[in-house]
Scaffold this motif. Structure first.
Motif, PDB file in Angstrom:
ATOM      1  N   UNK A  69      -4.966   7.755  23.013  1.00 15.34           N
ATOM      2  CA  UNK A  69      -5.130   8.303  21.670  1.00 15.34           C
ATOM      3  C   UNK A  69      -4.912   7.238  20.596  1.00 15.34           C
ATOM      4  N   UNK A  70      -4.063   6.271  20.896  1.00 15.99           N
ATOM      5  CA  UNK A  70      -3.868   5.176  19.943  1.00 15.99           C
ATOM      6  C   UNK A  70      -5.150   4.372  19.760  1.00 15.99           C
ATOM      7  N   UNK A  71      -5.942   4.326  20.803  1.00 14.88           N
ATOM      8  CA  UNK A  71      -7.224   3.633  20.693  1.00 14.88           C
ATOM      9  C   UNK A  71      -8.144   4.358  19.711  1.00 14.88           C
ATOM     10  N   UNK A  72      -7.856   5.668  19.522  1.00 15.25           N
ATOM     11  CA  UNK A  72      -8.644   6.476  18.586  1.00 15.25           C
ATOM     12  C   UNK A  72      -7.926   6.619  17.245  1.00 15.25           C
ATOM     13  N   UNK A  73      -6.892   5.757  17.039  1.00 12.28           N
ATOM     14  CA  UNK A  73      -6.094   5.753  15.797  1.00 12.28           C
ATOM     15  C   UNK A  73      -5.311   7.050  15.575  1.00 12.28           C
ATOM     16  N   UNK A  74      -5.043   7.754  16.663  1.00 10.25           N
ATOM     17  CA  UNK A  74      -4.208   8.960  16.569  1.00 10.25           C
ATOM     18  C   UNK A  74      -2.760   8.552  16.835  1.00 10.25           C
ATOM     19  N   UNK A  75      -2.154   7.938  15.824  1.00 11.00           N
ATOM     20  CA  UNK A  75      -0.814   7.351  15.994  1.00 11.00           C
ATOM     21  C   UNK A  75       0.324   8.330  15.704  1.00 11.00           C
ATOM     22  N   UNK A  76       0.010   9.479  15.138  1.00  8.30           N
ATOM     23  CA  UNK A  76       1.061  10.439  14.777  1.00  8.30           C
ATOM     24  C   UNK A  76       1.242  11.538  15.826  1.00  8.30           C
ATOM     25  N   UNK A  77       0.575  11.418  16.940  1.00  4.22           N
ATOM     26  CA  UNK A  77       0.638  12.437  17.979  1.00  4.22           C
ATOM     27  C   UNK A  77       2.036  12.501  18.601  1.00  4.22           C
TER      28      UNK A  77
END
Length: 722
Positions: free
Chosen positions: A181-189
């Motif tokens: 998900x970090x690769x998709x810039x979903x850093x707040x998950x």
């Protein structure tokens, strides 16, 4: 006229009907503003009452956030205040299951009013910890909360992952999804919330996590300092460092409900109380464990109890209401219609129930009550529990260190023969060896050429003295191990009997040795009845001591902040205090008599050394008794120092009395020189010197001169003669 007759007959009939109707008052708290479950319970009982002509109506005062500004803690304080005042306002109390210990003394013991079959319907492993007070059942569970894992199928299906059943699987799956998900810039998950906040929920999360590391499903909660508990904390720390963070761990609990219902895409795994979720992408499962098949869920919820202060005329109706509300029939309705989790396990084997709920899921939940019975003040302990462990998770201390410190909060320390400190074994050996030597030394009494050394008392009197001294020594054994009511009762008894066995034979000797020429008839009787004199004193003391053995004692815990707790005996009975004062009074009178006779006989040449040795032994008794009182009442010591000082006092009491009263005669034997032989002869001569007789005669003649001062003068003459 007809109307008057109708009124004449109807009004009394209505009065009779109303007077026979019993109203039962109950009180409860819920965060559910609608109070749906409680309303259901009240309606079902009133319906049952009507159908069975019970003439009983249940009324409920339901406290909710909409009609009160308080929370569950405020409700607990309100209930405690009501119970402390012994109010008759409420008959039934719905209370948080963590408060059975806190409120238990005010509730009726269910063991006395319910059949065992009724109580045995419920999960005994759980209710024995959450529904008892002093070993008796005081409540039964009505509603039950428990923790579960909410898994977001949106992410699991996206990455072809399954719901984790172990903590390692949760870490592995969570780490993989986080990196993707970090690769998709979903850093707040949020990968996993943990729920390790500053409230009671934090305690629940920690406790169930440790429980999930036990070896087998049927294993009990592990010891806090066990390797299992240490590994559990290390695994929590690993989860924090690998897939979560301190910030996520400490999120307020209400945020999780918001995430669950309003922001389901903001998390992968969420730990929260079980609740109904209508989102098909959210999967509910038991919390993971150390291995598949092992889990742990802390319980919340409410118990039902009967107030002791409920009006006696309503008691039968109240008991009937309690029986119905906690019956299997009503619990079945709650499970089917309100999806309440019941602790009647057999319900989940019924086809009717399993058609409505997922019985396999409920059976897979492995419940663990919170440690509410380890202390009388659970709220304080809970705060200490989580804050201490947080010193490892969010601080610098090691897991073992915080668990050891946590164990000290409730653990009671005491000395045993095999403690880490060898002091218990050392004292035990000293007492055993000393006692053996003392008893063995009695054989010297039967060697004819040594009789002169022990002439002060008869053989049987020496036996009493030595056994009294051994009683003093053996009192130290009561300081070993955990305190009990019997140990508390027997300690004063052993000290009292020890004093009597030692000093009553000596009192007899001093009485018959009084240098009076015209002997009083009482002294003559005592001299001729040595056995009965000793027997009367010893049996009287024994009878009083037997009565004292029935006096209740409390074992009081001394809680040492940041230290090691220990127990002491506490006498809280007025009758027990009275008996103890009687024992002390008799000992003080005996002591005063001994001191008076010792003063009179201070310079009698036949017993001059014996008198001085007995006086010294009495001084030691007074000194040790004073020190014991000071230690008990004024000094705040740790458990080890308390044991050492107490045991040392008893050993000092025993050894000093042995040396002064008996052992010094053995020293004379060992020295065996002419000068000592002369001393022994003078000590044990057993007859008055001519000087004693002369002064006694002079005292006798002085009696004719001054009656007012003769007794005082004679006493001084006896004391100062040489």
């Amino acid at each position: 006229m007809i109307l008057n007759k109708i009124i004449f007959y109807i009004i009394p009939l209505l009065y009779i009907m109303i007077s026979k109707c019993v109203t039962i008052d109950a009180i409860a708290f819920t965060y559910d503003v609608s109070g749906e479950v409680y309303s259901f319970i009240v309606n079902e009982f009133n319906k049952y009452s009507k159908e069975n002509n019970l003439n009983v109506t249940l009324k409920l005062n339901l406290i909710t956030p909409s009609n009160s500004t308080g929370d569950i803690n405020d409700y607990g304080s309100m209930v405690e205040q009501l119970l402390t005042k012994k109010t008759t306002k409420y008959d039934l109390y719905f209370y948080d299951n963590i408060y059975s210990t806190r409120f238990g003394q005010h509730f009726v013991s269910l063991d006395k009013i319910l059949d065992k079959e009724h109580i045995n319907l419920y999960n005994k492993d759980v209710i024995s910890l959450s529904c008892t007070y002093n070993g008796e059942y005081v409540g039964l569970p009505i509603t039950l909360d428990y923790s579960v894992l909410y898994s977001n199928l949106l992410y699991l299906e996206r990455y072809n992952k399954t719901v984790p059943v172990t903590w390692d699987e949760l870490i592995e799956t969570g780490k993989y999804i986080m990196e993707e998900e970090k690769k998709l810039n979903n850093n707040d998950l949020i990968i996993y919330n943990g729920a390790f906040g500053e409230t009671e929920v934090g305690t629940c999360s920690l406790y169930e996590f440790i429980y999930s590391f036990r070896n087998k499903r049927e294993s009990p909660f592990p010891e806090l300092t066990d390797e299992v508990s240490i590994k559990a904390l290390e695994k929590i720390n690993e989860i924090k460092n690998e897939i979560s963070s301190e910030a996520h761990f400490k999120l307020p609990y209400f945020i999780f409900a918001q995430k669950l219902y309003q922001e389901p895409s903001s998390f992968v795994f969420l730990k929260y109380w079980h609740t109904q979720v209508f989102n098909p992408m959210i999967k509910i499962s038991p919390l993971p464990g150390i291995r598949e098949g092992i889990s742990g869920s802390t319980i919340g919820g409410y118990n039902l109890a009967i107030s002791k202060y409920s009006a006696s005329k309503k008691r039968s109706a109240v008991v009937n209401a309690f029986k119905y509300i906690t019956s299997k029939d009503l619990q079945r309705k709650l499970v089917i219609e309100k999806q309440v989790f019941s602790l009647i396990n057999s319900l989940y084997d019924e086809k009717e129930v399993c058609e409505k709920v997922d019985c396999d899921f409920y059976k897979s939940i492995q419940l663990i009550p919170r440690p509410t019975t380890v202390t009388d003040d659970y709220s304080t302990y809970s705060e200490q529990f989580r804050n201490k462990i947080y010193e490892y998770l969010f601080g610098e201390k090691s897991a073992y260190q915080v668990l050891s410190e946590l164990e000290n909060i409730t653990k009671i320390y005491y000395i045993t023969l095999f403690s880490d400190s060898s002091i218990g074994l050392i004292f035990f050996l000293i007492i055993c060896i000393s006692s053996f030597f003392m008893i063995a030394s009695l054989t010297l009494l039967f060697i004819k050429k040594l009789e002169l050394h022990f002439k002060f008392l008869s053989k049987d009197s020496w036996f009493l003295v030595i056994f009294g001294i051994v009683f003093f020594l053996f009192t130290s054994f009561l300081e070993l191990g955990k305190k009990s009511e019997f140990k508390c009762q027997i300690r004063p008894v052993m000290l009292s009997l020890g004093f009597t066995l030692i000093y009553i034979p000596i009192l007899y000797k001093l009485i018959i040795n009084v240098p009076i020429e015209d002997t009083h008839f009482i002294i003559t009787w005592i001299k001729n009845h040595r056995f009965w004199f000793n027997y009367i004193f010893i049996m009287s003391d024994a009878i009083i001591c037997i009565i004292f053995l029935n006096v209740p004692y409390d074992v009081k815990e001394i809680l040492v902040h940041e230290g090691k707790n220990y127990e002491v005996c506490s006498l809280n009975s007025n009758f027990g205090t009275f008996i103890l004062l009687v024992i002390l009074f008799i000992k003080i009178i005996t002591l005063l008599c001994l001191l008076f006779l010792l003063f009179i006989e201070w310079n009698i040449s036949s017993t001059i050394y014996d008198v001085k040795l007995v006086t010294t032994s009495l001084f030691v008794v007074l000194l040790v008794s004073s020190l014991v009182i000071i230690v008990d009442k004024f000094l705040k010591l740790n458990y080890l120092d308390t044991y050492i000082i107490r045991s040392s006092m008893y050993i000092l009491l025993g050894l000093s009395n042995y040396i002064l009263l008996y052992g010094i005669r053995i020293l004379f034997l060992l020295n065996n020189n002419e000068e000592d032989e002369m001393v022994v002869r003078s000590v044990n001569l057993g007859k008055f010197s001519s000087n004693d007789k002369q002064i006694s005669s002079n005292n006798s003649s002085d009696n004719t001169t001054s009656k007012g001062s003769s007794s005082y003068i004679k006493m001084l003459n006896y004391h100062f003669k040489n």
